[in-house]
Write an enzyme that holds these catalytic residues in place. Structure first.
Site, short mmCIF file in Angstrom:
data_model
loop_
_atom_site.label_atom_id
_atom_site.label_comp_id
_atom_site.label_asym_id
_atom_site.label_seq_id
_atom_site.Cartn_x
_atom_site.Cartn_y
_atom_site.Cartn_z
N SER A 142 48.00 -46.58 34.01
CA SER A 142 48.60 -45.69 35.01
C SER A 142 47.71 -45.71 36.24
O SER A 142 46.51 -46.00 36.14
CB SER A 142 48.70 -44.26 34.47
N TYR A 155 44.37 -37.10 30.44
CA TYR A 155 45.29 -38.23 30.63
C TYR A 155 44.64 -39.29 31.53
O TYR A 155 44.69 -40.49 31.22
CB TYR A 155 46.60 -37.74 31.24
#
Length: 269
Positions: A142, A155
């Site tokens: 990501s 995350y």
């Protein structure tokens, strides 16, 4: 008529979103498929559609990669199925909640799926790929891997692991015939955002990419030989400059003496 097979691609998190698009695109390129996700009914529906459209063989594996027993079964398949030539580590969850608003048990579960499962599946596949002298590992990271301030810090940390792990794998395996790619999507229109607690409809439309466009860009990056693909980045020289700066620091990160700026107090004494 189906294309000649390029081997089998095992895709995790394949029941919807990015994983489902990878399944469709890879089958269209000539890969047979092993689709892994928790939702058997969705997998079966997708498998039927893809097999019908492409003529490829599609196997469904209903497994929760956060569950050790399920995960080990998939690991065993990666070790023993000689047809597998590509692993797409796409399964994962995220969070948009700040640290103080997060449940620590949920954060641990995130690490177990986003980090531990990805690492273990890769460790299962890589030796077989090396032994055959060919194989491809695609790790879906990501943009938070390089922008941890954007979303939840756990995350961001998990996806930073995916990026660093991919870079290390490339360094170790490139001369053994194994391709590695880390894909760093930005906001992508999938169910990920509902699970993360921030529905995609609440995001500015100008930052959200369709999953089909994201995967097509990622595959174009794979075709171009990129180690790191950032589908939304307009100017690739920005990433190249970032990487050049990182490489320039490496020789100076471990020395016998502290940097001079940390010695000024000692010198004054």
């Amino acid at each position: 008529m189906a294309l000649s097979s390029l081997g089998t691609a095992l895709v995790t998190g394949a029941s919807s979103g990015i994983g489902a698009v990878y399944a469709d695109r890879l089958a269209g390129r000539g890969y047979d498929l092993i689709l892994v996700a928790r939702n058997r009914s969705k997998l079966t529906e997708l498998a039927a559609h893809v097999a019908d459209r492409t003529g490829r063989s599609v196997e469904v594996v209903a497994a929760d990669l956060a569950d050790r027993t399920d995960r080990r079964a998939v690991e065993q398949q990666l070790r023993t199925d000689a047809s597998i030539s590509m692993l797409v580590n796409n399964a994962g969850v995220g969070s948009a909640a700040p640290l103080l608003g997060s449940d620590v048990e949920a954060m641990e579960a995130m690490i177990d799926l986003d980090v531990t499962a990805l690492m273990r599946l890769t460790y299962a596949a890589a030796p077989a790929f090396v032994a055959r002298g060919r194989g491809t590992i695609v790790n879906i990271a990501s943009i938070v891997a390089i922008g941890p301030e954007v979303l939840n810090g756990v995350y961001g940390g998990a996806k930073a692991f995916v990026l660093a792990f991919s870079q290390s794998l490339h360094h170790e395996l490139a001369d053994k015939g194994v391709r590695v790619q880390a894909v760093l999507p930005g906001a992508t229109a999938t169910d990920f955002w509902n699970v993360a607690g921030l529905p995609v409809e609440h995001l500015p439309g100008e930052i959200v990419m369709k999953a089909t466009d994201m995967v097509d860009a990622a595959l174009a990056g794979l075709d171009a030989g990129e180690l790191v693909t950032i589908p939304a980045l307009p100017d690739i020289t920005q990433w190249q400059a970032y990487e050049v700066a990182r490489q320039a620091m490496l020789p100076n990160l471990s020395c016998t003496q502290p940097a001079a700026r940390y010695l000024s107090g000692k010198a004054a004494a």
